[in-house]
Design an enzyme around this catalytic site. Structure first.
Site, PDB file in Angstrom:
ATOM      1  N   ASP A   8      -3.726  -8.660  -7.345  1.00 48.89           N
ATOM      2  CA  ASP A   8      -3.436  -8.945  -5.932  1.00 48.89           C
ATOM      3  C   ASP A   8      -4.222 -10.168  -5.461  1.00 48.89           C
ATOM      4  OD1 ASP A   8      -2.784  -8.709  -3.264  1.00 48.89           O
ATOM      5  OD2 ASP A   8      -4.194  -7.085  -2.876  1.00 48.89           O
TER       6      ASP A   8
ATOM      7  N   HIS B  76      -8.526  -8.065  -7.400  1.00 50.78           N
ATOM      8  CA  HIS B  76      -8.962  -8.819  -6.210  1.00 50.78           C
ATOM      9  C   HIS B  76      -9.095  -7.823  -5.065  1.00 50.78           C
ATOM     10  CE1 HIS B  76      -7.080 -11.827  -8.829  1.00 50.78           C
ATOM     11  NE2 HIS B  76      -7.778 -12.764  -8.193  1.00 50.78           N
TER      12      HIS B  76
ATOM     13  N   GLU C   6     -14.267  -8.555  -7.198  1.00 52.00           N
ATOM     14  CA  GLU C   6     -14.159  -9.397  -6.021  1.00 52.00           C
ATOM     15  C   GLU C   6     -15.141 -10.551  -6.149  1.00 52.00           C
ATOM     16  OE1 GLU C   6     -13.181 -11.395  -2.962  1.00 52.00           O
ATOM     17  OE2 GLU C   6     -12.021  -9.583  -3.427  1.00 52.00           O
TER      18      GLU C   6
ATOM     19  N   HIS D  74       0.808  -1.221   0.000  1.00 54.72           N
ATOM     20  CA  HIS D  74       0.000   0.000   0.000  1.00 54.72           C
ATOM     21  C   HIS D  74       0.845   1.276   0.000  1.00 54.72           C
ATOM     22  CE1 HIS D  74      -3.475  -2.587   1.713  1.00 54.72           C
ATOM     23  NE2 HIS D  74      -3.502  -2.564   0.390  1.00 54.72           N
TER      24      HIS D  74
ATOM     25  N   ASP E 296     -14.651 -12.608 -12.153  1.00 56.60           N
ATOM     26  CA  ASP E 296     -13.238 -12.961 -12.272  1.00 56.60           C
ATOM     27  C   ASP E 296     -12.412 -11.720 -12.589  1.00 56.60           C
ATOM     28  OD1 ASP E 296     -10.718 -13.771 -13.401  1.00 56.60           O
ATOM     29  OD2 ASP E 296     -11.544 -15.771 -13.711  1.00 56.60           O
ATOM     30  N   GLY E 297     -11.516 -11.366 -11.678  1.00 55.62           N
ATOM     31  CA  GLY E 297     -10.720 -10.163 -11.856  1.00 55.62           C
ATOM     32  C   GLY E 297      -9.706 -10.250 -12.976  1.00 55.62           C
TER      33      GLY E 297
ATOM     34  N   SER F 220      -6.819  -2.178  -0.664  1.00 52.51           N
ATOM     35  CA  SER F 220      -6.372  -1.417  -1.834  1.00 52.51           C
ATOM     36  C   SER F 220      -7.456  -0.481  -2.384  1.00 52.51           C
ATOM     37  CB  SER F 220      -5.848  -2.354  -2.924  1.00 52.51           C
ATOM     38  OG  SER F 220      -6.714  -3.447  -3.144  1.00 52.51           O
TER      39      SER F 220
END
Length: 279
Positions: free
Chosen positions: A164, A42, A118, A19, A143-144, A100
């Site tokens: 991520d 994600h 997500e 971060h 699905d990211g 994030s």
């Protein structure tokens, strides 16, 4: 598999590295008036309560953000990140920690757009609640990896992508890299950030090989390990691959990494900063 909950790990040493880098990247993007697109593959819940049972069960934040939040001698490069955390905890108690999306929300402007993915059935509801008053944000329970590729290139031709995943499945190591490579081939000027845990070193070595064998250029790798590599189960370190990093990011990390080692690490801790692929 959807058992992973980041609430157990919010604010730990890996989050501090991830971060703080994300904050520097987004801060840099806002220096130009033209809007940009932020894409998070994600996203998690968006914001975490450190007093809840998840964070308290592990207490990982106590050896992460809690050790540096009030340090007046922290390097200047950590200022965007630490200022954000302090702004969320105005009563001087460390109660709240952003995921994030929470970091991104603090930097994006009205001309910027955000796309958050997500899959977890509980976290998606928390994420939707968190985003209720956020303009130009789009939240999807899908699905990211596919989501990232569907949004590249953004109309503004300026973008930051964070990959991520929880790495519950070993396939995530390869998927994370292949998604960035495919996205880069469609949009080579975007900034891409891939977070990874150091659990088994050979997975990281394969990621490095996959990147170096691709068409990707200008890739910076940063890694911070609390402990030596081991074959035993558990995360010993954390790292990031950053494609097209802001020009000053490497020099900023040269300040940040020794500081994190001193404040969060031990005699076995180490860090590396490598230009894995040249511009």
């Amino acid at each position: 598999m959807l058992s992973y909950r980041h609430a157990f790990h919010a604010g730990n040493f890996a989050d501090v590295l991830k971060h703080s880098v994300l904050s520097l990247v987004l801060d840099y993007m806002t220096r130009k008036e033209k809007g940009f697109c932020y894409i998070d593959s994600h996203s998690g819940a968006g914001m975490y309560q450190l007093a809840d049972e998840y964070a308290q069960k592990t207490g990982e934040y106590k050896n992460g953000i809690a050790k540096i939040i009030n340090d007046v001698n922290a390097p200047q490069a950590l200022e965007p990140y630490l200022s954000l955390i302090n702004s969320l905890n105005l009563n001087s108690e460390l109660d709240i920690y952003p995921g994030s999306p929470g970091v991104a929300k603090a930097f994006v402007r009205r001309q910027d757009s955000s796309h958050l993915f997500e899959l977890h059935p509980s976290d998606i509801h928390h994420l939707e609640d968190f985003c209720q008053r956020w303009r130009k944000v789009f939240v999807k329970q899908s699905d990211g990896y596919k989501g990232v590729l569907g949004l590249i290139p953004p109309p503004s031709r300026r973008g930051v992508v964070l990959i991520d995943p929880p790495y519950e499945l070993k396939e995530d190591y390869q998927k994370a890299v292949s998604t960035i490579v495919k996205a880069y081939n469609k949009f080579s000027t975007g900034t891409y950030i891939v977070w990874y845990p150091v659990v088994k070193r050979h997975f990281i070595e394969q990621m490095e090989k996959d990147f170096t064998n691709s068409d990707v250029k200008n890739l910076l790798q940063v890694e911070f390990c609390l402990n030596r590599d081991t074959e035993e189960y558990g995360m010993t370190g954390t790292g990031l691959f950053i494609v097209n990093p802001p020009w000053q990011l490497a020099s900023q990390l040269e300040e940040v990494l020794p500081y994190l080692k001193d404040k969060l690490g031990n005699n076995d801790s180490k860090f590396t900063l490598t230009q894995l692929i040249a511009e």
